[in-house]
Design a protein around this motif. Structure first.
Motif, mmCIF file in Angstrom:
data_model
loop_
_atom_site.group_PDB
_atom_site.id
_atom_site.type_symbol
_atom_site.label_atom_id
_atom_site.label_comp_id
_atom_site.label_asym_id
_atom_site.label_seq_id
_atom_site.Cartn_x
_atom_site.Cartn_y
_atom_site.Cartn_z
ATOM 1 N N ALA A 54 0.842 -1.201 0.000
ATOM 2 C CA ALA A 54 0.000 0.000 0.000
ATOM 3 C C ALA A 54 0.873 1.245 0.000
ATOM 4 O O ALA A 54 0.612 2.208 -0.721
ATOM 5 N N ARG A 55 1.958 1.200 0.801
ATOM 6 C CA ARG A 55 2.823 2.375 0.883
ATOM 7 C C ARG A 55 3.558 2.612 -0.429
ATOM 8 O O ARG A 55 3.690 3.717 -0.907
ATOM 9 N N GLU A 56 4.027 1.496 -1.056
ATOM 10 C CA GLU A 56 4.702 1.656 -2.338
ATOM 11 C C GLU A 56 3.739 2.216 -3.372
ATOM 12 O O GLU A 56 4.133 2.923 -4.290
ATOM 13 N N ALA A 57 2.445 1.866 -3.201
ATOM 14 C CA ALA A 57 1.454 2.329 -4.159
ATOM 15 C C ALA A 57 1.222 3.820 -4.030
ATOM 16 O O ALA A 57 0.935 4.501 -5.002
ATOM 17 N N GLN A 58 1.360 4.358 -2.779
ATOM 18 C CA GLN A 58 1.101 5.788 -2.634
ATOM 19 C C GLN A 58 2.277 6.556 -3.229
ATOM 20 O O GLN A 58 3.416 6.110 -3.208
ATOM 21 N N SER A 59 1.946 7.700 -3.775
ATOM 22 C CA SER A 59 2.964 8.441 -4.490
ATOM 23 C C SER A 59 3.869 9.182 -3.514
ATOM 24 O O SER A 59 3.397 9.825 -2.587
ATOM 25 N N GLY A 60 5.174 9.085 -3.713
ATOM 26 C CA GLY A 60 6.106 9.796 -2.849
ATOM 27 C C GLY A 60 6.199 11.271 -3.210
ATOM 28 O O GLY A 60 5.648 11.708 -4.221
ATOM 29 N N GLU A 61 6.889 12.011 -2.349
ATOM 30 C CA GLU A 61 7.095 13.451 -2.597
ATOM 31 C C GLU A 61 8.485 13.823 -2.098
ATOM 32 O O GLU A 61 9.000 13.205 -1.169
ATOM 33 N N ILE A 62 9.045 14.867 -2.715
ATOM 34 C CA ILE A 62 10.310 15.415 -2.206
ATOM 35 C C ILE A 62 10.169 16.933 -2.085
ATOM 36 O O ILE A 62 9.788 17.599 -3.056
ATOM 37 N N HIS A 63 10.408 17.439 -0.881
ATOM 38 C CA HIS A 63 10.346 18.882 -0.638
ATOM 39 C C HIS A 63 11.716 19.330 -0.139
ATOM 40 O O HIS A 63 12.265 18.721 0.774
ATOM 41 N N VAL A 64 12.247 20.371 -0.751
ATOM 42 C CA VAL A 64 13.617 20.799 -0.438
ATOM 43 C C VAL A 64 13.595 22.205 0.154
ATOM 44 O O VAL A 64 12.969 23.114 -0.397
ATOM 45 N N ILE A 65 14.263 22.338 1.292
ATOM 46 C CA ILE A 65 14.369 23.652 1.960
ATOM 47 C C ILE A 65 15.850 24.028 1.981
ATOM 48 O O ILE A 65 16.659 23.302 2.564
ATOM 49 N N VAL A 66 16.203 25.116 1.318
ATOM 50 C CA VAL A 66 17.608 25.551 1.305
ATOM 51 C C VAL A 66 17.717 26.985 1.819
ATOM 52 O O VAL A 66 16.703 27.643 2.089
ATOM 53 N N GLY A 67 18.942 27.474 1.875
ATOM 54 C CA GLY A 67 19.187 28.844 2.333
ATOM 55 C C GLY A 67 20.498 28.888 3.084
ATOM 56 O O GLY A 67 21.137 27.848 3.292
ATOM 57 N N PRO A 68 20.915 30.076 3.492
ATOM 58 C CA PRO A 68 22.170 30.192 4.242
ATOM 59 C C PRO A 68 21.979 29.694 5.671
ATOM 60 O O PRO A 68 20.861 29.347 6.070
ATOM 61 N N MET A 69 23.049 29.686 6.420
ATOM 62 C CA MET A 69 22.934 29.326 7.842
ATOM 63 C C MET A 69 22.050 30.367 8.554
ATOM 64 O O MET A 69 21.981 31.517 8.136
ATOM 65 N N PHE A 70 21.363 29.946 9.573
ATOM 66 C CA PHE A 70 20.497 30.772 10.440
ATOM 67 C C PHE A 70 19.217 31.245 9.737
ATOM 68 O O PHE A 70 18.548 32.146 10.230
ATOM 69 N N ALA A 71 18.889 30.644 8.586
ATOM 70 C CA ALA A 71 17.695 31.084 7.850
ATOM 71 C C ALA A 71 16.420 30.429 8.374
ATOM 72 O O ALA A 71 15.315 30.800 7.947
ATOM 73 N N GLY A 72 16.569 29.445 9.247
ATOM 74 C CA GLY A 72 15.382 28.749 9.759
ATOM 75 C C GLY A 72 15.077 27.460 9.002
ATOM 76 O O GLY A 72 13.954 26.964 9.051
ATOM 77 N N LYS A 73 16.073 26.886 8.347
ATOM 78 C CA LYS A 73 15.853 25.644 7.588
ATOM 79 C C LYS A 73 15.473 24.498 8.525
ATOM 80 O O LYS A 73 14.513 23.773 8.278
ATOM 81 N N THR A 74 16.257 24.341 9.602
ATOM 82 C CA THR A 74 15.969 23.243 10.537
ATOM 83 C C THR A 74 14.631 23.476 11.232
ATOM 84 O O THR A 74 13.852 22.537 11.425
ATOM 85 N N THR A 75 14.358 24.740 11.568
ATOM 86 C CA THR A 75 13.070 25.069 12.198
ATOM 87 C C THR A 75 11.919 24.657 11.268
ATOM 88 O O THR A 75 10.952 24.017 11.706
ATOM 89 N N ALA A 76 12.036 25.000 9.988
ATOM 90 C CA ALA A 76 10.980 24.666 9.016
ATOM 91 C C ALA A 76 10.853 23.150 8.854
ATOM 92 O O ALA A 76 9.743 22.612 8.774
#
Ligand SMILES: Nc1ncnc2c1ncn2[C@@H]1O[C@H](COP(=O)(O)OP(=O)(O)O)[C@@H](O)[C@H]1O
Ligand SMILES: Cc1cn([C@H]2C[C@H](O)[C@@H](COP(=O)(O)O)O2)c(=O)[nH]c1=O
Ligand SMILES: [Zn+2]
Length: 262
Positions: A54-76
């Motif tokens: 069932a899980r393989e059947a569901q469609s995957g997704e990839i979301h990418v968060i970039v930016g410089p240090m201290f931009a809030g990437k880890t927070t997001a």
């Protein structure tokens, strides 16, 4: 004559094949693979196949968060992963074991928010660490410090395209020289979404898109925080490079005068 795209379209839209053995006939070699997710497994009591299928059947997704240090990437990243957990999905968080500033058992933001994680040398070790059964149950995988994983591209494409996982990736797009960092940019063509965050320039408070290294160290990978790096706007990045280069020249001159004196 039909165009390739119209032939592709009819192939993709055609009804699922009834026969699982019909892998190679005429123009429809792909059909059994494409129809797999939609075919009920009548051999099972609920007619729905295993959890893994069932899980393989569901469609995957990839979301990418970039930016410089201290931009809030880890927070997001943490917010997104926690929100996914709140909807009942099973989540796992991974960071690189190269960054052990706050220990290896959690991802920690610059302002102290924490979440338990797997600290790994390579993403390819994740499935073995977790075990196959637990891996199959994971819906969402968060990856922090993605610039440190050389196998980021292969891991993300397999996990999303083949295993149906939702992947949220946070990392530096560029290093202190503004060159691409690790494989983060290589996964943009695989991504559903890309977000570039900004920090505040430490020198003028405008939006900061770059990370300035304050030391003379030149290796690309150098773990550190506000002691070594600061977020800067374009102008202050360029000014900063001039200051660092000038400092380097002065230090070189001082060193050579020292050697000449001895
Ligand atoms: N120059 C700075 N030095 C130290 N901390 C900062 C600085 N600028 C912002 N911060 C803090 O860092 C937080 C973002 O941390 P984090 O999500 O870990 O960023 P990133 O993962 O992009 O490096 C901000 O909300 C802020 O509290
Ligand atoms: C710019 C730059 C950064 N690093 C290191 C420094 C930190 O340990 C991480 C980035 O952490 P953050 O969560 O994005 O704040 O990367 C590096 O090794 N080389 C660089 O050029
Ligand atoms: Zn500035």
């Amino acid at each position: 004559m039909r165009s390739i795209s119209s032939a592709m379209r009819s192939l993709l839209l055609s009804a699922p094949s009834a026969s699982p053995t019909s892998f190679l006939p005429r123009s429809t070699a792909l059909r059994p693979l494409l129809s797999l997710p939609f075919r009920p497994d009548l051999s099972r009591p609920n007619g729905r196949g295993s959890a893994m299928e069932a899980r393989e059947a569901q469609s995957g997704e990839i979301h990418v968060i970039v930016g410089p240090m201290f931009a809030g990437k880890t927070t997001a990243l943490l917010r997104r992963v926690q929100a996914e957990a709140g909807t009942g999905r099973t989540v796992a968080l991974i960071k690189s074991d190269k960054d052990n500033r706050y220990g290896l058992d959690s991802v920690v933001t610059h302002d102290g928010t924490k979440m338990a994680c797997w600290a790994l040398p390579e993403l390819s070790t994740f499935q073995d660490k977790l075990g196959r059964e637990a891996y199959d149950k994971v819906d969402v995988i968060g990856i922090d410090e993605a610039q440190f994983f050389d196998d980021l591209h292969d891991f993300c494409s397999k996990a999303a395209d083949h295993d149906g996982k939702i992947i949220v990736v946070a990392g530096l797009d560029g290093d202190y020289k503004r060159n691409k960092f690790g494989s983060v940019l290589d996964i943009i063509p695989l991504a559903n979404s890309v977000t570039k965050l900004t920090a505040r320039c430490e020198l003028c408070d405008r939006r900061a898109s770059f990370t300035l290294r304050k030391t003379q160290e030149t290796r690309t990978e150098l773990i550190g925080g506000a002691d070594v790096y600061m977020p800067v706007c374009r102008q202050h990045y360029l000014d900063g490079q001039i200051v660092i280069e000038a400092t380097r020249i002065v230090m070189d001159i001082e060193r050579s005068t020292e050697v000449a004196r001895c």
